[in-house]
Scaffold this active site. Structure first.
Site, mmCIF file in Angstrom:
data_model
loop_
_atom_site.group_PDB
_atom_site.id
_atom_site.type_symbol
_atom_site.label_atom_id
_atom_site.label_comp_id
_atom_site.label_asym_id
_atom_site.label_seq_id
_atom_site.Cartn_x
_atom_site.Cartn_y
_atom_site.Cartn_z
ATOM 1 C CG ASN A 155 -0.218 -0.291 2.492
ATOM 2 O OD1 ASN A 155 0.293 -1.401 2.669
ATOM 3 N ND2 ASN A 155 -0.143 0.676 3.382
ATOM 4 C CD GLN A 183 -3.846 0.073 -1.325
ATOM 5 O OE1 GLN A 183 -4.006 0.631 -2.410
ATOM 6 N NE2 GLN A 183 -4.258 0.627 -0.192
ATOM 7 C CB CYS A 333 1.127 10.865 13.806
ATOM 8 S SG CYS A 333 1.783 12.298 14.631
HETATM 9 N N1 PLP Z 1 -4.621 -3.784 3.941
HETATM 10 C C1 PLP Z 1 -4.094 -2.866 3.108
HETATM 11 C C2 PLP Z 1 -2.954 -3.252 2.216
HETATM 12 C C3 PLP Z 1 -4.600 -1.577 3.082
HETATM 13 O O1 PLP Z 1 -4.072 -0.669 2.259
HETATM 14 C C4 PLP Z 1 -5.673 -1.246 3.947
HETATM 15 C C5 PLP Z 1 -6.209 0.140 4.006
HETATM 16 O O2 PLP Z 1 -5.467 1.092 4.006
HETATM 17 C C6 PLP Z 1 -6.207 -2.244 4.778
HETATM 18 C C7 PLP Z 1 -5.654 -3.500 4.747
HETATM 19 C C8 PLP Z 1 -7.366 -1.974 5.690
HETATM 20 O O3 PLP Z 1 -8.561 -1.982 4.953
HETATM 21 P P1 PLP Z 1 -9.894 -1.301 5.539
HETATM 22 O O4 PLP Z 1 -9.694 0.172 5.460
HETATM 23 O O5 PLP Z 1 -10.985 -1.781 4.637
HETATM 24 O O6 PLP Z 1 -10.070 -1.796 6.929
#
Ligand code: PLP
Length: 397
Positions: A155, A183, A333
């Site tokens: 991500n 992602q 943060c």
């Molecule tokens: N896994 C990845 C790689 C993500 O980018 C995110 C969200 O930023 C999540 C899990 C969490 O997903 P959700 O926001 O649907 O809980």
């Protein structure tokens, strides 16, 4: 407003909004036996079939959850508990050092509270999993491994992981594999069955659906111990009344994202290329993090991630925000202090360069004007952020 934070969440697709709006006026619990309940159930099952078909899965593989975080928690906790129940010596969980906190934090919790041994294989400077390190860990004692979890695509820096090889290593020893494809779905050609993974996390709001809905795809043999107990919905794996409008919105968004994926990726990737070139032209010492091979076999088409030497990412983000440009820092943060991203540290960056990073992520609404706005604003913003960081350093010394 140039919105360049699609990896955080992307605007809802009109198709999803229309499908949800039509559903909001309808009553019916999908578990009720009367006509309204059966109507709701039909909508849920049609959505499930559509999602399954688009992801190369069987409808019965799709278990609806509240999103990526829940799916990741269910995958690692549920798989760990079910494996340990069968064989108490299977306590090792293998993963990568660049997972999202939605996966990492449940693993840490399992290690601290549930007797798991978590091993994180490293990555190279591009953010790609070190397969030799993973293979070494598997060979060490394959009989003690409960599961392997490696994300489909990262991500932060967008690096696509060598999942095919992970699966083939795991299959030799019959170890279940989970992947966080949050992602990847909507951007890459994700086929659950063809990938060979046993479990896969998906989230609707990353692909143009609503927040608070997602799924875990589970292969036939996979039965994680549930996190939620109650009405026994969703194969008894995930109790709770189904959110019919959200499920319809999820299906409509995935359909829209799948239909225009190839054309959109070409457009978004060209915009991303222009963004990288434009930023480089304004800030010659900028560093592009992640895989320099911009092909979608290696990197998500929407991701550009930079370190700006001498800057604090947070300061830069706020300076851009003041110009109406929305993006994200790589740092989290904690207690008011910017912590360098674990992903960049795992890739070999030092703390200062990790803290100087910004992620720009594009999506289906991105335009050349968005890119032009960043290119115009970035030079002066970097100068001001460098000045502020220099002043800060002087004040501390
Ligand atoms: N896994 C990845 C790689 C993500 O980018 C995110 C969200 O930023 C999540 C899990 C969490 O997903 P959700 O926001 O649907 O809980």
């Amino acid at each position: 407003m140039p919105y360049l934070d699609h990896a955080a969440t992307t605007p809802m697709r009109p198709e999803a909004i229309a499908a949800m709006s039509a559903q909001f006026g309808d009553v019916g619990n999908a578990s009720s036996l009367h006509a309204a309940g059966r109507r709701a159930r039909r909508v849920v099952e049609e959505s499930r079939e559509s999602i399954a078909a688009l992801l190369g899965a069987r409808p019965s593989d799709v278990v609806f959850t509240a999103g990526g975080t829940e799916s990741d928690n269910l995958a690692v906790k549920g798989l760990y508990w079910s494996q340990v129940a069968k064989d108490p010596s299977r306590r090792r969980l293998l993963t990568s050092s660049i997972e999202h906190h939605a996966l990492l934090d449940p693993l840490i919790w399992l290690a601290q509270d549930e007797g798991a041994e978590v091993v994180q294989a490293g990555v190279d400077r591009r953010g790609r999993l070190d397969l030799d390190a993973l293979a070494e860990q598997i060979d060490l004692d394959s009989g003690s491994i409960a599961a392997i979890s490696v994300m489909w695509a990262n991500n932060e820096v967008g690096t696509v992981q060598p999942l095919e090889q992970v699966v083939s290593l795991a299959q030799r020893h019959g170890i279940p594999v989970h992947t966080d494809a949050v992602q990847a779905v909507g951007q890459l050609d994700v086929d659950f069955s063809a990938s060979g993974v046993d479990a896969m996390s998906v989230s609707a709001h990353k692909l143009g659906g609503p927040t608070g809905i997602g799924a875990i795809l589970l292969g036939r043999e996979i039965e994680p111990v549930p996190l939620l107990h109650g009405g026994g919905q969703e194969r008894d794996v995930r109790s709770g009344t189904l959110d019919v409008p959200a499920i319809v919105g999820f299906a409509a968004a995935l359909d829209a994202a799948s239909r225009d994926r190839i054309e959109r990726n070409a457009r978004v990737s060209a915009l991303r290329g222009a963004l990288i070139e434009g930023v480089r032209s304004q800030v010659p010492d900028v560093v592009l993090n992640g895989d320099e091979r911009l092909d979608e076999a290696f990197r998500l088409p929407n991701n550009a991630h930079f370190s700006f030497p001498g800057c604090e990412g947070d300061a830069l983000l706020l300076l851009l925000d003041a110009k109406g440009i929305e993006c994200s820092t790589g740092s989290a943060c904690s207690a008011g202090i910017a912590q360098p991203s674990h992903v960049l540290l795992a890739m070999g960056a030092d703390a200062a360069s990790a803290r100087s990073s910004l992620r720009f992520s594009l999506g289906w609404t991105s335009t050349p004007e968005d890119v032009a706005a960043v290119v115009t604003a970035i030079g002066p913003a970097v100068e001001r952020a460098q000045l502020a960081a220099g002043v800060g350093r002087q004040a501390r010394s």
